[in-house]
Design a protein around this motif. Structure first.
Motif, mmCIF file in Angstrom:
data_model
loop_
_atom_site.group_PDB
_atom_site.id
_atom_site.type_symbol
_atom_site.label_atom_id
_atom_site.label_comp_id
_atom_site.label_asym_id
_atom_site.label_seq_id
_atom_site.Cartn_x
_atom_site.Cartn_y
_atom_site.Cartn_z
ATOM 1 N N ILE A 138 32.192 3.972 29.606
ATOM 2 C CA ILE A 138 31.343 4.436 30.713
ATOM 3 C C ILE A 138 31.297 5.962 30.747
ATOM 4 O O ILE A 138 30.237 6.562 30.951
ATOM 5 C CB ILE A 138 31.869 3.874 32.047
ATOM 6 C CG1 ILE A 138 31.814 2.353 32.031
ATOM 7 C CG2 ILE A 138 31.071 4.430 33.223
ATOM 8 C CD1 ILE A 138 32.466 1.700 33.230
ATOM 9 N N THR A 193 28.165 0.729 33.335
ATOM 10 C CA THR A 193 29.156 0.607 34.414
ATOM 11 C C THR A 193 29.658 -0.821 34.568
ATOM 12 O O THR A 193 30.660 -1.054 35.245
ATOM 13 C CB THR A 193 28.563 1.082 35.751
ATOM 14 O OG1 THR A 193 27.393 0.312 36.056
ATOM 15 C CG2 THR A 193 28.195 2.556 35.684
ATOM 16 N N ARG A 253 32.088 3.852 38.502
ATOM 17 C CA ARG A 253 31.124 2.760 38.337
ATOM 18 C C ARG A 253 30.045 2.810 39.418
ATOM 19 O O ARG A 253 28.860 2.608 39.146
ATOM 20 C CB ARG A 253 31.859 1.414 38.374
ATOM 21 C CG ARG A 253 32.796 1.187 37.209
ATOM 22 C CD ARG A 253 33.523 -0.150 37.332
ATOM 23 N NE ARG A 253 34.585 -0.268 36.343
ATOM 24 C CZ ARG A 253 34.400 -0.684 35.094
ATOM 25 N NH1 ARG A 253 33.186 -1.021 34.692
ATOM 26 N NH2 ARG A 253 35.419 -0.762 34.249
#
Length: 394
Positions: free
Chosen positions: A81, A73, A22
Motif C-alpha cells: 500500500i 488498500t 488504508r
C-alpha cells in the motif's frame, strides 16, 4: 523469538497506523475518480492544444496510479500500500513537469490545465505514506509547477498575481495535508503507546510470574519440607508422614515443569493443614484420622488453602486471647469431605462481647468458610474452652 512471531508482533504494533493509511488511501482513490469525472471537459480541451501523447499518458498515469492506491488498500500488505501511495504521489509532479516538455507554446483559455485543479489530492497521497518534510516538499513542488503552467498558458488573457496564486493554493492544500499528517502521526503515537504498554505489561507479568514462582517455592519448602521434618522430629515416623514426605519430593520434582496443581491429594491437603497449624503454634497437637483407609481423593486446592487459612486464624485467636495451656487440631478426611476440629482449654469468650471491629471470627473464619461452596464453620465457647469445627463437603 522466531520470524513469524516477529512479523506478528510488528503487525500488531502498527495496527492503528495501518488502519489510518488504508482509510486515507481509499479517500484519495475515491477523490481521483470524482475529479476524473468532473474534469472530462477540461481534459478534452487540453488534448486539443497539447501534443497528443501528453494528455492520454497523463490521464492514464496520474489517475491510474490514484485508482491503484485506493484499490491496494484492500491488500493485506501495508508495504504494498505504501508503494502504491508513493507512486500515486510521485506521478503528479512528474507529469506536471513533463507538460513543459510537451508544450509547444500554444496558449488557451483562462481555465488553465486540468492538473492545476487537484494538486492537493496528490499531496494527500504523499502525506498518507511519507513523513512530513517530504510530503510538504511534494506539495510545494506540485503547486508551483501547476501554477506556473497556468500562468504560462493564459497569455494573452488577463493574468492574476502568480505569487498570490501560489500562496493561496499552498494555504488551501496545507490544511488538508497537515490534517492528514497529524492523523497519521496520532496513529503512530497510539501504536507506540500500545507497544510500550504491552512491553511494560509483559515485563510486569514476567516479574509477577517470578514472584509467584518464588512464593510457590517458599510455600513448598515451608508447607511440606519443613513441616514434614518438624513432624518427624516430634512424632516419629508414621504412615501419613511418610506419604507427606513422598508428596514433598514429588512437588520438588514438579518445580522443573512449571506446573501448578489445581487439586491436592489427601497427603498434600494434610501437608497444607499441618503447615498452617505449625506456622501459628509449633507445639500444636496435630492428629490425623488414621483409621480411614488410604485416600485417593483429590481436593480442590483453593478449598484446602481457604480451610487452612481459617484453621490458622482459629489457632491465632486462641494463642492471643484464650490463655490456654493446651491446644489441639484433629483432621478427618473422607471422600469428598473434610472436617477439622480446633480445641483449646482456655477461658472462652462471649460472641456478643466481641467488638464490631474485631473481624477474626466473623470474617477470617466464618466468612471465609461461608464463601466456600459446601463449607461450614461452628464455634462453641464456654469457660471450659473453645471448639471450632470447620467442615467441607463437595
Amino acid at each position: 523469538m522466531n520470524n513469524d512471531q516477529q512479523v506478528s508482533k510488528t503487525d500488531a504494533a502498527h495496527h492503528s497506523t495501518d488502519r489510518l493509511i488504508r482509510i486515507f488511501g481509499r479517500f484519495v482513490g475515491t477523490g481521483y475518480l470524482i475529479y476524473l469525472l468532473l474534469l472530462i471537459p477540461n481534459i478534452a480541451r487540453s488534448s486539443e492544444v497539447v501534443p497528443g501523447w501528453w494528455t492520454p499518458v497523463t490521464v492514464a498515469v496520474v489517475f491510474g496510479s490514484g485508482f491503484a492506491f485506493g484499490a491496494m488498500t484492500f491488500h493485506p500488505s501495508i508495504a504494498a500500500i505504501r508503494i502504491a501511495g508513493s507512486i500515486a504521489a510521485s506521478t503528479f509532479p512528474i507529469m506536471a513537469a513533463l507538460w513543459w516538455v510537451a508544450w509547444d507554446g500554444t496558449t488557451f483559455d483562462q481555465a488553465g490545465t486540468f492538473l492545476s485543479v487537484f494538486p492537493g489530492l496528490a499531496a494527500l497521497a504523499a502525506a498518507t505514506v511519507w513523513h512530513p518534510v517530504p510530503a510538504f516538499v511534494h506539495m510545494t513542488v506540485s503547486v508551483v509547477l501547476v501554477q506556473l503552467t497556468n500562468h504560462a498558458v493564459r497569455e494573452p488573457f488577463p493574468r492574476s498575481n502568480i505569487v498570490a496564486e501560489i500562496f493561496f493554493a499552498m494555504m488551501f492544500c496545507t490544511v488538508f495535508v497537515a490534517a492528514t499528517l497529524a492523523a497519521v502521526r496520532t496513529g503512530r503515537i497510539l501504536d507506540a503507546t500500545i507497544s510500550t504498554t504491552h512491553d511494560d505489561a509483559a515485563r510486569a507479568a514476567a516479574a509477577t510470574a517470578r514472584e509467584v514462582e518464588r512464593e510457590r517455592f517458599d510455600a513448598l519448602i515451608h508447607d511440606e519440607v519443613m513441616s514434614s521434618l518438624l513432624a518427624v522430629a516430634r512424632h516419629g515416623r508414621t504412615p501419613s508422614l511418610a506419604r507427606q514426605a513422598r508428596s514433598a519430593l514429588t512437588h520438588l520434582d514438579e518445580l522443573t515443569t512449571g506446573t501448578v496443581s489445581e487439586t491436592f491429594s489427601a497427603d498434600e491437603a494434610l501437608a497444607q493443614l499441618r503447615s498452617a497449624a505449625t506456622t501459628v503454634d509449633e507445639s500444636i497437637e496435630f492428629t490425623v484420622n488414621e483409621g480411614a483407609p488410604e485416600l485417593t481423593e483429590a481436593y480442590p486446592a483453593d478449598t484446602v488453602r481457604a480451610i487452612a487459612a481459617a484453621l490458622a486464624e482459629a489457632l491465632r485467636n486462641s494463642r492471643i486471647h484464650a490463655r490456654a495451656s493446651h491446644r489441639s487440631v484433629v483432621v478427618e478426611l473422607a471422600p469428598s469431605s473434610m472436617h477439622i476440629t480446633v480445641q483449646d482449654d482456655g477461658i472462652g469468650f462471649d460472641r456478643r462481647s466481641v467488638p464490631p471491629h474485631r473481624l477474626g471470627v466473623a470474617v477470617s473464619i466464618e466468612g471465609r468458610m461461608r464463601q466456600l461452596e459446601g463449607g461450614s464453620a461452628e464455634i462453641e465457647s464456654s469457660a471450659a474452652g473453645t471448639i471450632v469445627r470447620l467442615g467441607w463437603k463437595r
